[in-house]
Motif scaffolding. Structure first.
Motif, mmCIF file in Angstrom:
data_model
loop_
_atom_site.group_PDB
_atom_site.id
_atom_site.type_symbol
_atom_site.label_atom_id
_atom_site.label_comp_id
_atom_site.label_asym_id
_atom_site.label_seq_id
_atom_site.Cartn_x
_atom_site.Cartn_y
_atom_site.Cartn_z
ATOM 1 N N VAL A 1 -5.064 8.858 6.315
ATOM 2 C CA VAL A 1 -5.797 9.685 5.337
ATOM 3 C C VAL A 1 -6.044 8.978 3.999
ATOM 4 N N ALA A 2 -5.310 7.932 3.709
ATOM 5 C CA ALA A 2 -5.487 7.213 2.431
ATOM 6 C C ALA A 2 -4.873 5.822 2.592
ATOM 7 N N PRO A 3 -5.243 4.865 1.714
ATOM 8 C CA PRO A 3 -4.682 3.510 1.857
ATOM 9 C C PRO A 3 -3.156 3.513 1.893
ATOM 10 N N GLY A 4 -2.537 4.395 1.122
ATOM 11 C CA GLY A 4 -1.066 4.482 1.120
ATOM 12 C C GLY A 4 -0.552 5.622 1.969
ATOM 13 N N GLY A 5 -1.397 6.160 2.831
ATOM 14 C CA GLY A 5 -0.991 7.251 3.718
ATOM 15 C C GLY A 5 -0.942 8.590 3.004
ATOM 16 N N ALA A 6 -0.412 9.597 3.712
ATOM 17 C CA ALA A 6 -0.370 10.946 3.147
ATOM 18 C C ALA A 6 0.566 11.005 1.943
ATOM 19 N N GLN A 7 1.542 10.107 1.874
ATOM 20 C CA GLN A 7 2.445 10.136 0.710
ATOM 21 C C GLN A 7 1.695 9.790 -0.568
ATOM 22 N N GLU A 8 0.673 8.942 -0.456
ATOM 23 C CA GLU A 8 -0.160 8.665 -1.624
ATOM 24 C C GLU A 8 -1.075 9.867 -1.895
ATOM 25 N N TYR A 9 -1.648 10.404 -0.854
ATOM 26 C CA TYR A 9 -2.566 11.542 -0.932
ATOM 27 C C TYR A 9 -1.899 12.745 -1.620
ATOM 28 N N TYR A 10 -0.625 13.004 -1.273
ATOM 29 C CA TYR A 10 0.090 14.157 -1.839
ATOM 30 C C TYR A 10 0.884 13.816 -3.096
ATOM 31 N N GLY A 11 1.150 12.534 -3.316
ATOM 32 C CA GLY A 11 1.996 12.164 -4.455
ATOM 33 C C GLY A 11 3.448 12.545 -4.258
ATOM 34 N N VAL A 12 3.904 12.590 -3.017
ATOM 35 C CA VAL A 12 5.316 12.863 -2.728
ATOM 36 C C VAL A 12 5.852 11.672 -1.934
ATOM 37 N N ARG B 1 0.802 -1.238 0.000
ATOM 38 C CA ARG B 1 0.000 0.000 0.000
ATOM 39 C C ARG B 1 0.829 1.281 0.000
ATOM 40 N N ILE B 2 1.959 1.263 0.679
ATOM 41 C CA ILE B 2 2.684 2.527 0.913
ATOM 42 C C ILE B 2 3.751 2.721 -0.156
ATOM 43 N N PRO B 3 3.647 3.814 -0.916
ATOM 44 C CA PRO B 3 4.556 3.979 -2.051
ATOM 45 C C PRO B 3 6.043 3.841 -1.690
ATOM 46 N N SER B 4 6.463 4.342 -0.522
ATOM 47 C CA SER B 4 7.904 4.344 -0.206
ATOM 48 C C SER B 4 8.391 3.037 0.417
ATOM 49 N N PHE B 5 7.474 2.105 0.705
ATOM 50 C CA PHE B 5 7.873 0.928 1.486
ATOM 51 C C PHE B 5 8.386 -0.202 0.600
ATOM 52 N N GLN B 6 9.706 -0.410 0.625
ATOM 53 C CA GLN B 6 10.227 -1.643 0.032
ATOM 54 C C GLN B 6 10.373 -2.706 1.125
ATOM 55 N N GLN B 7 10.808 -2.234 2.311
ATOM 56 C CA GLN B 7 10.896 -3.130 3.467
ATOM 57 C C GLN B 7 10.475 -2.383 4.725
ATOM 58 N N VAL B 8 10.165 -3.142 5.763
ATOM 59 C CA VAL B 8 9.636 -2.553 6.992
ATOM 60 C C VAL B 8 10.143 -3.343 8.188
ATOM 61 N N ARG B 9 10.229 -2.688 9.328
ATOM 62 C CA ARG B 9 10.450 -3.379 10.612
ATOM 63 C C ARG B 9 9.458 -2.841 11.635
ATOM 64 N N PHE B 10 9.139 -3.667 12.630
ATOM 65 C CA PHE B 10 8.132 -3.281 13.618
ATOM 66 C C PHE B 10 8.756 -2.950 14.966
ATOM 67 N N THR B 11 8.086 -2.062 15.683
ATOM 68 C CA THR B 11 8.473 -1.664 17.035
ATOM 69 C C THR B 11 7.194 -1.679 17.885
ATOM 70 N N ASN B 12 7.293 -1.157 19.095
ATOM 71 C CA ASN B 12 6.099 -1.108 19.958
ATOM 72 C C ASN B 12 5.528 0.283 20.140
ATOM 73 N N ASP C 1 6.833 11.311 8.957
ATOM 74 C CA ASP C 1 6.249 10.734 10.161
ATOM 75 C C ASP C 1 4.753 10.618 9.903
ATOM 76 N N GLU C 2 4.323 9.391 9.603
ATOM 77 C CA GLU C 2 2.914 9.149 9.272
ATOM 78 C C GLU C 2 2.219 8.374 10.390
ATOM 79 N N VAL C 3 2.692 8.565 11.602
ATOM 80 C CA VAL C 3 2.066 7.879 12.745
ATOM 81 C C VAL C 3 0.580 8.244 12.801
ATOM 82 N N ILE C 4 0.253 9.497 12.515
ATOM 83 C CA ILE C 4 -1.155 9.903 12.448
ATOM 84 C C ILE C 4 -1.651 9.943 11.003
ATOM 85 N N SER C 5 -0.855 10.516 10.097
ATOM 86 C CA SER C 5 -1.390 10.807 8.756
ATOM 87 C C SER C 5 -1.581 9.561 7.900
#
Ligand SMILES: Cc1ncc(COP(=O)(O)O)c(C=O)c1O
Length: 440
Positions: free
Chosen positions: A260-271, A111-122, A253-257
């Protein structure tokens, strides 16, 4: 007009008060989280179901903040409870990876345009900490730029220049880092370069002045807890351009944003940033954070390749959070986002209409399912503008809305859940009108 809201609050919340008084014996000011404290004392929640939160006195309120934006499906959504329950039967926490982590990682990367890989925290705090650490390790530079007023959690580096008195923060066009907590390590302020939000020219000049020293620029695409203030697209595009030119990494920092869209604000803004920090909704109501982005940066987290960056955490990617997070994301279809955005716009319009009738200047901000109510003539582009809004009135309206049966954050920001519909929005607007009539 006298403020009777507090008197009414005291009358209707005696059990919360009693619990709070006991709590204060064991916990500083009775809790473990500054952001949900308010005077004279906060309510204690007994239960939450759907859109309704019930306090210790049995008072029911409609939830328009949803655990500081986390509970996007409302409280107790059946598919999320079921996923968590099934996992709990199979074990609470393991000393090995689990398959739910893989599903949630796949959903995020799809879903997230910038995500090639991810790690999780708490927590989101650990997520932003890791994006900055990754940027430092990747670029070999140490400083980073952050927006004045931007909130990125509670680790040292980012507890700088948030919710400050602007009089202490230097000139508008030359903002100085100000500590926003006691106990920061010596040298913390030297690492932070402060830029104003939504001012392309001033921010670019400051960034250029520090060009060769910056490992990263971190920004909330929608400034969240300080007021749900969206970025202007040109501002985010400028930050992208600066990062490309200078070699600094762009961190969203898209902890909140992210909501706003399935791919977050980065999808919403196209940046598209290089790295992104997440939290809140991606854990389905359980403690969570996540950070991800370019695979060349994320490979610094590869233990098989020597783990250039240390990253542990006993409960990272714990199976219950991962199962609940994946179940949440699976519910969040594009149609759901569209409906949430439509309803939130209806709410914003309703608030504007009430204020216009009562001749109360207001700007209602937000994006997608996020909203913020600001009593001001404007303009409202950045933190210093927010600092000038009528905070006394906001505080009285917050208390009034509690009395009318509606939950918001004390600075009148909020976020819808899928359990709120037109009926609840009309009720909110009517309640808001009654409160404002009592105040203005
Ligand atoms: C934009 C932003 N970043 C980071 C955080 C920190 O997340 P957490 O509270 O999970 O540590 C928050 C929390 O509200 C946030 O709003």
């Amino acid at each position: 007009m006298p403020n009777n809201e507090v008197a009414r609050y005291l009358e209707t919340t005696p059990k919360s008060r009693a619990i709070w008084e006991e709590a204060c014996r064991y916990l500083p000011d009775g809790d473990s989280r500054h952001s949900i404290f308010w005077n004279p004392y906060p309510i204690f929640t007994e239960s939450a179901q759907g859109s309704v939160v019930t306090d210790a006195d049995g008072v029911e309120r409609l939830d328009f903040i949803n655990t500081m934006t986390t509970m996007i499906l409302g409280h107790g959504p059946a598919p999320v409870l079921e996923a968590a329950r099934q996992q709990m039967e199979l074990g609470l926490a393991y000393n090995s990876p689990n398959r739910h982590q893989v599903e949630l990682a796949r959903l995020l990367c799809e879903r997230i345009p910038s995500f090639q890989q991810v790690r999780f925290t708490n927590s989101g705090t650990e997520a932003t900490l890791n994006t900055l650490r990754a940027a430092r390790a990747f670029t070999g530079r140490s400083k980073f730029a952050k927006v004045e007023g931007g909130y990125h959690g509670t680790h040292d580096a980012v507890l700088v220049s948030l919710r400050i008195d602007p009089a202490t923060g230097g000139d508008y066009d030359n903002p100085q880092p100000v500590p926003s907590s006691g106990g920061l390590a010596e040298g913390t302020l030297d690492q932070a370069v402060i830029i104003p939000y939504n001012d392309v020219e001033t921010a670019r000049r400051i960034l250029e002045e520090n060009r060769d020293e910056l490992a990263a620029v971190i920004v909330e695409p929608v400034m969240g807890s300080v007021g749900m203030l969206p970025a202007e697209t040109a501002y985010l595009a400028m930050l992208r351009d600066f990062a490309d030119d200078s070699g600094a990494l762009l961190i969203f920092d898209e902890v909140i944003s992210f909501r706003v869209a399935p791919g977050g604000a980065q999808e919403y803004y196209g940046v598209t940033p290089d790295m992104t920090a997440l939290g809140k909704i991606v854990g389905g109501g359980f403690p969570v954070g996540a950070f991800g982005g370019r695979s060349d940066v994320m490979s610094l987290y590869s233990p098989a390749k020597g783990a250039a960056i240390a990253h542990g955490g006993t409960f990272n990617a714990n199976p219950i959070t991962m199962a609940a997070g994946a179940a949440t994301l699976n519910e969040l279809t594009p149609t759901v986002y569209r409906r949430l955005a439509e309803l939130t716009e209806m709410l914003r319009q309703g608030i504007r209409q009430v204020c216009s009738e009562l001749e109360q200047p207001v700007l209602v901000t937000g994006a997608g399912s996020l909203f913020g109510i600001h009593f001001t003539e404007g303009p409202l582009r950045n933190y210093r503008d927010i600092a000038l809004t009528d905070k006394d009135l906001a505080g009285r309206v917050f208390m009034g809305m509690l009395n009318e049966g509606f939950l918001l954050a004390p600075n009148l920001v909020g976020a819808l859940s899928t359990c709120l519909g037109e009926v609840e929005i009309h009720a909110f607007v009517r309640g808001f009108r009654r409160v404002l009539q009592r105040q203005v």
